[in-house]
Design an enzyme around this catalytic site. Structure first.
Site, PDB file in Angstrom:
ATOM      1  N   SER A   9       0.758  -1.201   0.160  1.00  0.00           N
ATOM      2  CA  SER A   9      -0.105  -0.124   0.205  1.00  0.00           C
ATOM      3  C   SER A   9       0.860   1.190   0.180  1.00  0.00           C
ATOM      4  O   SER A   9       0.218   2.347  -0.178  1.00  0.00           O
ATOM      5  CB  SER A   9      -0.833   0.043   1.373  1.00  0.00           C
ATOM      6  OG  SER A   9      -0.059  -0.027   2.406  1.00  0.00           O
ATOM      7  N   TYR A  65      -4.032   0.767   3.468  1.00  0.00           N
ATOM      8  CA  TYR A  65      -5.110  -0.288   3.130  1.00  0.00           C
ATOM      9  C   TYR A  65      -5.856  -0.803   4.266  1.00  0.00           C
ATOM     10  O   TYR A  65      -7.139  -1.393   4.245  1.00  0.00           O
ATOM     11  CB  TYR A  65      -4.717  -1.513   2.415  1.00  0.00           C
ATOM     12  CG  TYR A  65      -4.061  -1.028   0.964  1.00  0.00           C
ATOM     13  CD1 TYR A  65      -4.224   0.060   0.512  1.00  0.00           C
ATOM     14  CD2 TYR A  65      -3.486  -2.149   0.229  1.00  0.00           C
ATOM     15  CE1 TYR A  65      -4.091   0.298  -1.096  1.00  0.00           C
ATOM     16  CE2 TYR A  65      -3.259  -2.107  -1.233  1.00  0.00           C
ATOM     17  CZ  TYR A  65      -3.665  -0.978  -1.931  1.00  0.00           C
ATOM     18  OH  TYR A  65      -3.214  -0.815  -3.176  1.00  0.00           O
ATOM     19  N   GLY A  66      -5.101  -0.836   5.455  1.00  0.00           N
ATOM     20  CA  GLY A  66      -5.689  -1.445   6.824  1.00  0.00           C
ATOM     21  C   GLY A  66      -6.868  -1.021   7.301  1.00  0.00           C
ATOM     22  O   GLY A  66      -7.450  -1.525   8.119  1.00  0.00           O
ATOM     23  N   CYS A 109       2.303  -6.844   1.617  1.00  0.00           N
ATOM     24  CA  CYS A 109       1.506  -5.873   2.364  1.00  0.00           C
ATOM     25  C   CYS A 109       0.505  -7.093   3.161  1.00  0.00           C
ATOM     26  O   CYS A 109       0.036  -7.635   2.662  1.00  0.00           O
ATOM     27  CB  CYS A 109       0.545  -5.096   1.545  1.00  0.00           C
ATOM     28  SG  CYS A 109      -0.841  -4.169   2.474  1.00  0.00           S
ATOM     29  N   ASN A 110       0.329  -6.693   4.435  1.00  0.00           N
ATOM     30  CA  ASN A 110      -0.217  -7.998   5.334  1.00  0.00           C
ATOM     31  C   ASN A 110      -1.646  -7.739   4.877  1.00  0.00           C
ATOM     32  O   ASN A 110      -2.415  -8.819   4.732  1.00  0.00           O
ATOM     33  CB  ASN A 110      -0.132  -7.677   6.745  1.00  0.00           C
ATOM     34  CG  ASN A 110       1.187  -8.242   7.392  1.00  0.00           C
ATOM     35  OD1 ASN A 110       1.223  -9.175   7.672  1.00  0.00           O
ATOM     36  ND2 ASN A 110       2.212  -7.640   7.098  1.00  0.00           N
ATOM     37  N   THR A 127       3.780  -4.269   7.939  1.00  0.00           N
ATOM     38  CA  THR A 127       5.078  -4.149   7.312  1.00  0.00           C
ATOM     39  C   THR A 127       5.837  -3.155   8.004  1.00  0.00           C
ATOM     40  O   THR A 127       7.097  -2.734   8.014  1.00  0.00           O
ATOM     41  CB  THR A 127       5.211  -3.843   5.809  1.00  0.00           C
ATOM     42  OG1 THR A 127       4.165  -2.718   5.453  1.00  0.00           O
ATOM     43  CG2 THR A 127       4.785  -4.963   4.915  1.00  0.00           C
TER      44      THR A 127
END
Lengths: 274, 274
Positions: free
Chosen positions: B14, B45-46, B76-77, B188
């Site tokens: 992201s 994004y989270g 990205c997680n 991250t």
């Protein structure tokens, strides 16, 4: 012309923060209908570039035009700072932002000629508050400070919290040392920190909330342009409509905690298509 | 096949955080070329929805395919949690994310069967770490905690700071009370807080950095698929290319503070066009 007057006001923001502006408009001009758009799929704007914020703002305005709005309020400080002057040239309906009204009131409020402005990195670095304030009085000194942690702290709900107080103390330290007597809350989330900020700056500093001033300016504008809603029709029918680009349910919850009534529905659209 | 092997790996995130993953790939598989994309125009994004993260991820993959990548790493997680499984079905090249490698190592590391996972709201609420860990061993208890202030604190540069320590203490309090012996740094940005987190959790808790495990898994994958770069050509020629959707210069500065060498150029593209 009557139909035109009954058209809604378009209000937009990068997300939920602009609801503090919408709330003031609802309070001050209860006759007016509002179409609110929050760009929750791309929020925040405050750490993005001028070009990107301008492109996003143009897309949102294209969407608002499909809703036949009679005037537009840019309820986001960053978009007001980066996009308003450009967009204004491209529109044939009135548009106002939150920066000029806030700057005008701050310029009148200061007694010692030292104004502090806090906001996103973009708003503070744009220098636009300084420009508008010094256009009124070039002798006023304007001191800016970006406060990037305030929005996430507000969204975490830590409004009256020791961590938020410590962060605020650090951010405001240099402004206070330099003796400001007026502080502009230059981001739509910041009025939610008002009481905590009041404790830090003390009673001697005037806090300016551009949301309130913007609602007043909008009222005058509508009057001047003969665009006031006479409310002869059914004013209650869906007076306020809310659109977002993501997470409509989450937006509704936040809105219901800020607005003086409960929102029934929020619609999600794909803003990239505009 | 040799040409295919010399093709680059696509790595996306992201924003800047995925550079901690790119860095591990560079260290572990120095022969490989990398095309990195950071979605700085729409970061983060989270806090966004699954549908939105999936749409953004698809656009980015369409862009990476134009660069003829031989494999893709979702660095990205949140995108790994929300989009990877869907996207995998649509692709004819290998793709891996950061969640599975992190989950696998954590599952092996725990001795008391209690693993903590910290990350964005999206990553934690997705429950995907739990799913992958319990697929290995259903008796392991996985405790999640969203830490939305960590990314802004890292971006403010407050890596070893009393405010960050206080925030981290609050976030980790319940996980520590419940006796976790392993903690996954599921975003991250978090490896940049490693030493501060170490002070809080003590030496008794194993910290798992999915970035490191992902680089190892990528290495094995390339070997298994016979896609390793033999580096017979000029491997030095622009081995690493960086693309962003906004603020290329700011990205470059951040990248230069994280990577073990200086980036020369970052290119900006309009990701909405893909």
């Amino acid at each position: 012309m009557e139909n035109r007057c009954e058209a809604p006001i378009g209000v937009f923001d990068s997300g939920v923060g602009g609801l503090t502006v919408a709330r003031e408009i609802m309070r001050n001009i209860p006759n007016e209908r509002i179409i609110y758009f929050g760009d929750t799929a791309r929020v925040p704007y405050g750490s993005k570039s001028k070009d990107t914020v301008l492109r996003y703002s143009r897309q949102i305005i294209r969407f608002l035009r499909t809703q036949d709005v009679k005037a537009i309020v840019v309820a986001c400080n960053t978009a007001s700072a980066y996009a308003l002057e450009e967009i204004k040239k491209e529109l044939d309906i009135p548009i106002i932002g939150v920066v000029k009204p806030g700057a005008r009131v701050a310029g009148k409020a200061t007694k010692n000629g030292k104004i502090g402005i806090i906001g996103t990195e973009a708003t503070v670095n744009s220098g636009i508050y300084t420009e508008f304030i010094q256009a009124q009085n070039p002798d006023i000194q304007v001191l800016g400070k970006a406060c990037p942690l305030f929005v996430p702290l507000v969204e975490e709900g830590w409004l009256k919290d020791s961590v938020t107080a410590e962060v605020a103390g650090r951010y405001l330290d240099s402004l206070m040392e330099q003796g400001i007597d007026t502080l502009i809350l230059g981001c739509t989330h910041y009025p939610l920190l008002r009481s905590l900020l009041r404790d830090i700056v003390g009673e001697g500093v005037t806090l300016v909330n551009p949301a309130y001033e913007t609602a007043r300016e909008l009222k005058e504008l509508l009057k001047r342009e003969h665009l006031e809603n006479p409310c002869t029709g059914d004013c209650e029918a869906e007076r306020y409509k809310f659109y977002v680009s993501d997470l409509a349910e989450k937006f509704k919850e936040f809105a219901n905690s800020i607005l003086p009534f409960d929102i029934e529905m929020t619609r999600q659209i794909n803003i990239e298509e505009y």
